[in-house]
Design a protein around this motif. Structure first.
Motif, PDB file in Angstrom:
ATOM      1  N   MET A  33      -3.182   3.913  -2.503  1.00 15.17           N
ATOM      2  CA  MET A  33      -3.239   3.051  -3.683  1.00 15.17           C
ATOM      3  C   MET A  33      -2.634   1.708  -3.284  1.00 15.17           C
ATOM      4  O   MET A  33      -1.593   1.660  -2.628  1.00 15.17           O
ATOM      5  N   VAL A  34      -3.303   0.624  -3.643  1.00 11.35           N
ATOM      6  CA  VAL A  34      -2.789  -0.720  -3.374  1.00 11.35           C
ATOM      7  C   VAL A  34      -2.172  -1.238  -4.658  1.00 11.35           C
ATOM      8  O   VAL A  34      -2.805  -1.233  -5.711  1.00 11.35           O
ATOM      9  N   PHE A  35      -0.915  -1.669  -4.575  1.00  9.05           N
ATOM     10  CA  PHE A  35      -0.206  -2.234  -5.717  1.00  9.05           C
ATOM     11  C   PHE A  35      -0.142  -3.739  -5.545  1.00  9.05           C
ATOM     12  O   PHE A  35       0.082  -4.241  -4.446  1.00  9.05           O
ATOM     13  N   ARG A  36      -0.332  -4.470  -6.613  1.00 11.85           N
ATOM     14  CA  ARG A  36      -0.314  -5.937  -6.585  1.00 11.85           C
ATOM     15  C   ARG A  36       1.108  -6.447  -6.796  1.00 11.85           C
ATOM     16  O   ARG A  36       1.411  -7.129  -7.761  1.00 11.85           O
ATOM     17  N   THR A  69       0.844  -1.188   0.000  1.00 13.00           N
ATOM     18  CA  THR A  69       0.000   0.000   0.000  1.00 13.00           C
ATOM     19  C   THR A  69       0.878   1.236   0.000  1.00 13.00           C
ATOM     20  O   THR A  69       1.866   1.304   0.730  1.00 13.00           O
ATOM     21  N   VAL A  70       0.496   2.214  -0.815  1.00 13.68           N
ATOM     22  CA  VAL A  70       1.218   3.478  -0.934  1.00 13.68           C
ATOM     23  C   VAL A  70       0.283   4.597  -0.492  1.00 13.68           C
ATOM     24  O   VAL A  70      -0.896   4.594  -0.835  1.00 13.68           O
ATOM     25  N   GLU A  71       0.804   5.522   0.303  1.00 16.14           N
ATOM     26  CA  GLU A  71       0.054   6.722   0.672  1.00 16.14           C
ATOM     27  C   GLU A  71       0.758   7.921   0.043  1.00 16.14           C
ATOM     28  O   GLU A  71       1.966   8.076   0.163  1.00 16.14           O
ATOM     29  N   TYR A  72      -0.027   8.769  -0.636  1.00 18.75           N
ATOM     30  CA  TYR A  72       0.520   9.952  -1.302  1.00 18.75           C
ATOM     31  C   TYR A  72       0.591  11.117  -0.317  1.00 18.75           C
ATOM     32  O   TYR A  72      -0.349  11.362   0.442  1.00 18.75           O
ATOM     33  N   VAL A  73       1.721  11.834  -0.350  1.00 15.06           N
ATOM     34  CA  VAL A  73       1.941  12.969   0.532  1.00 15.06           C
ATOM     35  C   VAL A  73       2.158  14.208  -0.326  1.00 15.06           C
ATOM     36  O   VAL A  73       3.040  14.237  -1.177  1.00 15.06           O
ATOM     37  N   GLY A  74       1.331  15.226  -0.109  1.00 14.01           N
ATOM     38  CA  GLY A  74       1.445  16.476  -0.855  1.00 14.01           C
ATOM     39  C   GLY A  74       0.770  16.397  -2.212  1.00 14.01           C
ATOM     40  O   GLY A  74       0.353  15.334  -2.671  1.00 14.01           O
ATOM     41  N   ARG A 111      10.424   5.813   3.917  1.00 13.69           N
ATOM     42  CA  ARG A 111       9.571   6.010   5.089  1.00 13.69           C
ATOM     43  C   ARG A 111       8.231   5.298   4.933  1.00 13.69           C
ATOM     44  O   ARG A 111       7.702   5.185   3.845  1.00 13.69           O
ATOM     45  N   ARG A 112       7.701   4.848   6.077  1.00 16.00           N
ATOM     46  CA  ARG A 112       6.381   4.226   6.117  1.00 16.00           C
ATOM     47  C   ARG A 112       5.519   4.972   7.126  1.00 16.00           C
ATOM     48  O   ARG A 112       6.024   5.541   8.084  1.00 16.00           O
ATOM     49  N   SER A 113       4.211   4.937   6.897  1.00 10.94           N
ATOM     50  CA  SER A 113       3.291   5.536   7.853  1.00 10.94           C
ATOM     51  C   SER A 113       3.161   4.605   9.056  1.00 10.94           C
ATOM     52  O   SER A 113       3.640   3.473   9.038  1.00 10.94           O
ATOM     53  N   HIS A 114       2.488   5.093  10.086  1.00 13.76           N
ATOM     54  CA  HIS A 114       2.345   4.300  11.308  1.00 13.76           C
ATOM     55  C   HIS A 114       1.592   2.992  11.068  1.00 13.76           C
ATOM     56  O   HIS A 114       1.785   2.018  11.770  1.00 13.76           O
ATOM     57  N   ASP A 115       0.746   2.959  10.033  1.00 12.76           N
ATOM     58  CA  ASP A 115       0.017   1.725   9.747  1.00 12.76           C
ATOM     59  C   ASP A 115       0.646   0.903   8.623  1.00 12.76           C
ATOM     60  O   ASP A 115       0.051  -0.035   8.134  1.00 12.76           O
ATOM     61  N   GLY A 116       1.867   1.270   8.215  1.00 15.87           N
ATOM     62  CA  GLY A 116       2.626   0.431   7.289  1.00 15.87           C
ATOM     63  C   GLY A 116       2.609   0.828   5.834  1.00 15.87           C
ATOM     64  O   GLY A 116       3.321   0.238   5.035  1.00 15.87           O
ATOM     65  N   ALA A 117       1.815   1.821   5.441  1.00  9.90           N
ATOM     66  CA  ALA A 117       1.800   2.235   4.036  1.00  9.90           C
ATOM     67  C   ALA A 117       3.131   2.909   3.693  1.00  9.90           C
ATOM     68  O   ALA A 117       3.696   3.649   4.501  1.00  9.90           O
ATOM     69  N   TRP A 118       3.625   2.637   2.505  1.00 14.34           N
ATOM     70  CA  TRP A 118       4.834   3.293   2.023  1.00 14.34           C
ATOM     71  C   TRP A 118       4.467   4.735   1.665  1.00 14.34           C
ATOM     72  O   TRP A 118       3.450   4.973   1.011  1.00 14.34           O
ATOM     73  N   LEU A 119       5.264   5.694   2.083  1.00 17.55           N
ATOM     74  CA  LEU A 119       4.963   7.099   1.824  1.00 17.55           C
ATOM     75  C   LEU A 119       5.692   7.587   0.578  1.00 17.55           C
ATOM     76  O   LEU A 119       6.905   7.372   0.432  1.00 17.55           O
ATOM     77  N   TYR A 120       4.932   8.242  -0.301  1.00 16.31           N
ATOM     78  CA  TYR A 120       5.476   8.806  -1.538  1.00 16.31           C
ATOM     79  C   TYR A 120       5.105  10.283  -1.583  1.00 16.31           C
ATOM     80  O   TYR A 120       3.974  10.650  -1.319  1.00 16.31           O
ATOM     81  N   GLU A 121       6.088  11.123  -1.940  1.00 14.82           N
ATOM     82  CA  GLU A 121       5.850  12.563  -1.975  1.00 14.82           C
ATOM     83  C   GLU A 121       5.780  13.087  -3.392  1.00 14.82           C
ATOM     84  O   GLU A 121       6.407  12.548  -4.304  1.00 14.82           O
ATOM     85  N   TRP A 122       4.980  14.130  -3.543  1.00 15.20           N
ATOM     86  CA  TRP A 122       4.836  14.784  -4.837  1.00 15.20           C
ATOM     87  C   TRP A 122       5.889  15.850  -4.953  1.00 15.20           C
ATOM     88  O   TRP A 122       6.112  16.636  -4.034  1.00 15.20           O
ATOM     89  N   ARG A 123       6.562  15.880  -6.091  1.00 18.80           N
ATOM     90  CA  ARG A 123       7.591  16.902  -6.357  1.00 18.80           C
ATOM     91  C   ARG A 123       7.180  17.645  -7.622  1.00 18.80           C
ATOM     92  O   ARG A 123       7.362  17.134  -8.715  1.00 18.80           O
ATOM     93  N   PRO A 124       6.594  18.837  -7.460  1.00 17.92           N
ATOM     94  CA  PRO A 124       6.130  19.585  -8.656  1.00 17.92           C
ATOM     95  C   PRO A 124       7.253  19.963  -9.583  1.00 17.92           C
ATOM     96  O   PRO A 124       8.380  20.020  -9.268  1.00 17.92           O
TER      97      PRO A 124
END
Length: 158
Positions: free
Chosen positions: A97-100, A84-89, A145-158
């Motif tokens: 988003m869940v990736f298979r 699972t990925v969590e989007y930041v920003g 980095r991962r969130s507290h519930d295990g999702a991988w954190l991904y950041e937006w870079r404009p």
């Protein structure tokens, strides 16, 4: 890992003579039991994963960390062939988003939100093929980095 198992993962960063290293344990659990039971059963398994990590770190560093340091460490469920990925920003901030696949992707794409008011005003909305590209968010040690519930954190870079 078998599709009939999930792994409870507990991880942290430890300092060794070689520098900072990520230390983790995966405690295999029957998926049916995990999904059917809750409360004390799950808490007991989370505690077991934290204890396994304490002993893994002791084996790696030669020092058994204090138990008081570990109750705050997150323990999350790793499903086989899924992350699972969590989007930041950016426009997709806070979305998931869940990736298979078992490992997180090198970059994660999120669909570009469409402003339908542009279409109503006669302007052409963005193409539905437009995507936002998010990159792995590193922690202070340079690890993904991962969130507290295990999702991988991904950041937006404009």
């Amino acid at each position: 890992m078998s599709e009939h198992l999930v792994a409870l993962r507990c991880e942290t960063v430890v300092r060794t003579v070689d520098g900072a290293q990520r230390a983790y344990v995966d405690l295999p659990v029957d998926r049916t039991l995990w999904e059917a039971r809750g409360g004390e059963f799950r808490e007991g398994l989370r505690w077991k994963a934290q204890e396994e990590l304490r002993h893994f770190i002791a084996k790696k560093t030669g020092v058994l960390p204090e138990r008081e340091e570990f109750p705050g460490l997150p323990v999350w469920v790793e499903y086989p062939n899924q992350c699972t990925v969590e989007y930041v920003g950016g426009p997709a901030d806070g979305q998931w988003m869940v990736f298979r696949q078992a490992e997180p992707p090198p970059v994660a794409q999120a669909p570009q939100p469409t402003d339908f008011t542009l279409a109503l005003g006669g302007d052409c909305p963005p193409s539905p093929m437009d995507v936002l590209v998010y990159h792995p968010l590193p922690d202070e040690h340079g690890f993904h980095r991962r969130s507290h519930d295990g999702a991988w954190l991904y950041e937006w870079r404009p």
